[in-house]
Enzyme design. Structure first.
Site, PDB file in Angstrom:
ATOM      1  N   ARG A  36       0.824  -1.212   0.000  1.00 12.34           N
ATOM      2  CA  ARG A  36       0.000   0.000   0.000  1.00 12.34           C
ATOM      3  C   ARG A  36       0.862   1.268   0.000  1.00 12.34           C
ATOM      4  NH1 ARG A  36      -5.010  -1.912   3.895  1.00 12.34           N
ATOM      5  NH2 ARG A  36      -6.367  -2.506   2.168  1.00 12.34           N
ATOM      6  N   LYS A 198     -17.217 -17.755   3.012  1.00  7.55           N
ATOM      7  CA  LYS A 198     -18.676 -17.773   3.203  1.00  7.55           C
ATOM      8  C   LYS A 198     -19.465 -17.235   2.016  1.00  7.55           C
ATOM      9  CE  LYS A 198     -18.427 -17.344   8.181  1.00  7.55           C
ATOM     10  NZ  LYS A 198     -18.698 -16.482   9.328  1.00  7.55           N
ATOM     11  N   GLY A 352      -7.457  -8.092  -0.442  1.00  9.02           N
ATOM     12  CA  GLY A 352      -7.566  -9.090   0.613  1.00  9.02           C
ATOM     13  C   GLY A 352      -6.820 -10.358   0.281  1.00  9.02           C
ATOM     14  N   GLY A 375     -12.751  -4.638   1.135  1.00  9.97           N
ATOM     15  CA  GLY A 375     -14.156  -4.240   1.284  1.00  9.97           C
ATOM     16  C   GLY A 375     -14.596  -3.272   0.200  1.00  9.97           C
TER      17      GLY A 375
HETATM   18  P1  AMP Z   1     -13.112 -14.422   2.700  1.00  7.06           P
HETATM   19  O1  AMP Z   1     -12.618 -13.436   3.709  1.00  7.06           O
HETATM   20  O2  AMP Z   1     -14.572 -14.717   2.805  1.00  7.06           O
HETATM   21  O3  AMP Z   1     -12.656 -14.109   1.306  1.00  7.06           O
HETATM   22  O4  AMP Z   1     -12.436 -15.826   3.097  1.00  7.06           O
HETATM   23  C1  AMP Z   1     -11.058 -16.054   3.042  1.00  7.06           C
HETATM   24  C2  AMP Z   1     -10.737 -17.262   3.871  1.00  7.06           C
HETATM   25  O5  AMP Z   1     -11.488 -18.359   3.410  1.00  7.06           O
HETATM   26  C3  AMP Z   1      -9.301 -17.689   3.844  1.00  7.06           C
HETATM   27  O6  AMP Z   1      -8.736 -17.465   5.098  1.00  7.06           O
HETATM   28  C4  AMP Z   1      -9.370 -19.180   3.521  1.00  7.06           C
HETATM   29  O7  AMP Z   1      -8.523 -19.964   4.332  1.00  7.06           O
HETATM   30  C5  AMP Z   1     -10.807 -19.530   3.807  1.00  7.06           C
HETATM   31  N1  AMP Z   1     -11.265 -20.691   3.050  1.00  7.06           N
HETATM   32  C6  AMP Z   1     -11.197 -20.879   1.725  1.00  7.06           C
HETATM   33  N2  AMP Z   1     -11.648 -22.093   1.394  1.00  7.06           N
HETATM   34  C7  AMP Z   1     -12.024 -22.704   2.549  1.00  7.06           C
HETATM   35  C8  AMP Z   1     -12.583 -23.992   2.863  1.00  7.06           C
HETATM   36  N3  AMP Z   1     -12.844 -24.885   1.906  1.00  7.06           N
HETATM   37  N4  AMP Z   1     -12.846 -24.257   4.158  1.00  7.06           N
HETATM   38  C9  AMP Z   1     -12.578 -23.345   5.129  1.00  7.06           C
HETATM   39  N5  AMP Z   1     -12.059 -22.120   4.887  1.00  7.06           N
HETATM   40  C10 AMP Z   1     -11.788 -21.799   3.610  1.00  7.06           C
END
Ligand code: AMP
Length: 395
Positions: A36, A198, A352, A375
């Site tokens: 950044r 999620k 991210g 975000g």
């Molecule tokens: P997000 O902040 O929603 O983009 O999620 C990112 C996180 O999702 C990372 O820390 C990954 O380790 C986690 N992640 C990705 N795939 C999986 C999975 N199959 N099971 C659990 N965590 C996951």
């Protein structure tokens, strides 16, 4: 962009306030990742080349919640920035008040100063008018280049823009160009890849992209929730039971536009040392197992789908890439993006985790644009207007 930018103004002899995003990870007094800081350099140099009276930089760092938290001081950033600029960068230990005023007055011609964390004052996140006015006293022109906080209405971005002439910096302009302009009128085929933990945090972006893309390729933990919604037994996998209905609706709405993995890497524990193997996506998971990455057949399928695309946007890792045993899917997709960029596609990676993965894979310079904001980039992909952008002067 219909907003004024640094290209529309002259900075010679002026006191210029610049909001940057120096919200960098620290390890004690060391900056762990200076992406950044580097991203802010083009705007800083653009202004300095015109010979301003002074350049006053401000940023937040972390979440000190309106209190002075020594571990969240911006002091470690000043020497890193000084190295990139090849000139001195002074540091004021408060962003408002007499101390900062006198340091700014004492700067040599075109001197640069970084002010302490704006979030040490409660007025920052409340977008307090009075606090914004105190910040506004430093400069005659305000430039906002902090994309990472552009989705927040705080005093040092929105508040300042309301009390003085405010224009966009080069980084903000570039982020908007890629994440908004390119995506609103994309060259086709236009493909999106979504992953991460999620579904729930990404419902709006899934819906917005489904209206625009030719294909939406899904991976990561979010795929598990879609599979569970289809009735597959996902055993110990991360599944959001409260998002099953939404996932079912999204699948119905998406039809053939949304693709799910055809195989996955499953493990008997959430651990890099766990026993793991590939499982076909048609099969239920054995009890006690969980899905932690997409499998090799899925990487191949997604590579074929992405081949020849003209615009590709990617947000969210394909698996738990923080553990080497489950990083192949995420790094595999990063490589596909690099290949397609070389073939002429415009490739855009949201901030991210996916941005970090591309950096780790050593492919950052082979992607058209890697966003500096997680975000904020999601909100742009959702088609939302960013408050800090809306507050800038119209062209
Ligand atoms: P997000 O902040 O929603 O983009 O999620 C990112 C996180 O999702 C990372 O820390 C990954 O380790 C986690 N992640 C990705 N795939 C999986 C999975 N199959 N099971 C659990 N965590 C996951």
């Amino acid at each position: 962009m219909n907003k004024m930018t640094v290209r529309d103004l002259s900075f010679a002899g002026k006191r210029v306030s610049l909001r940057v995003d120096f919200n960098v990870p620290l390890d004690g007094p060391n900056v762990v990742d200076d992406t950044r800081i580097r991203a802010a350099v083009p705007t800083i140099e653009f202004i300095l080349e015109q010979g301003p009276r002074s350049l006053i930089l401000m940023s937040h760092l972390g979440r000190p919640k309106g209190r002075r938290v020594p571990e969240l001081s911006l002091a470690p950033v000043a020497p890193v920035l000084a190295q990139y600029l090849g000139r001195d960068v002074a540091f004021a230990d408060d962003c408002i008040g007499r101390g900062a005023d006198s340091m700014i007055d004492a700067l040599p011609r075109s001197g640069v100063i970084l002010l302490e964390n704006t979030r040490f004052h409660a007025g920052e996140t409340k977008n307090d008018r009075d606090f914004a006015r105190q910040l506004a006293r430093h400069g005659e022109i305000f430039v906002n280049d902090a994309f990472g906080t552009a989705h927040r209405a705080h005093a040092s971005n929105v508040g300042l823009s309301e009390v003085m002439t405010a224009v966009a910096g080069l980084l903000l302009e570039k982020e908007i160009d890629y994440l908004s302009t390119t995506i609103e009128d994309p060259q086709r085929p236009f493909m999106a890849i979504l992953g991460g933990a999620k579904v729930s945090g990404k419902i709006d972006v899934i819906e917005a992209l489904l209206d625009k893309v030719d294909k939406l390729l899904v991976g990561g933990g979010m795929a598990n929730t879609f599979f569970a919604a289809q009735g597959r037994d996902m055993a110990d996998s991360l599944v959001e039971s409260e998002a099953l209905d939404i996932a079912r609706d999204l699948l119905a709405k998406a039809g053939n536009t949304l693709l799910l993995p055809i195989d996955q890497r499953i493990a008997d524990a959430f651990d890099n040392g766990a026993t793991h193997r590939i499982l076909d996506a048609a099969a239920d998971l054995p009890s006690g197992w969980q899905s932690l990455d997409i499998g090799p057949a899925t990487i191949d399928l997604y590579a074929r789908e992405l081949s020849g695309a003209k615009t590709i946007v990617w947000n969210g890792p394909m698996g738990v890439f923080e553990m080497p045993a489950f990083a192949a899917g995420t790094f595999g997709i990063a490589e596909v993006l690099a290949n397609e960029t070389a073939k002429g596609a415009t490739t855009i990676v949201g901030g991210g985790d996916s941005a970090a993965a591309v950096e780790q894979a050593g492919l950052a310079d082979q992607i058209s644009h890697i966003s500096t904001g997680g975000g904020a980039s999601l909100e742009l992909l959702e088609g939302k207007t960013l408050p800090a952008l809306a507050a800038l002067a119209d062209r």
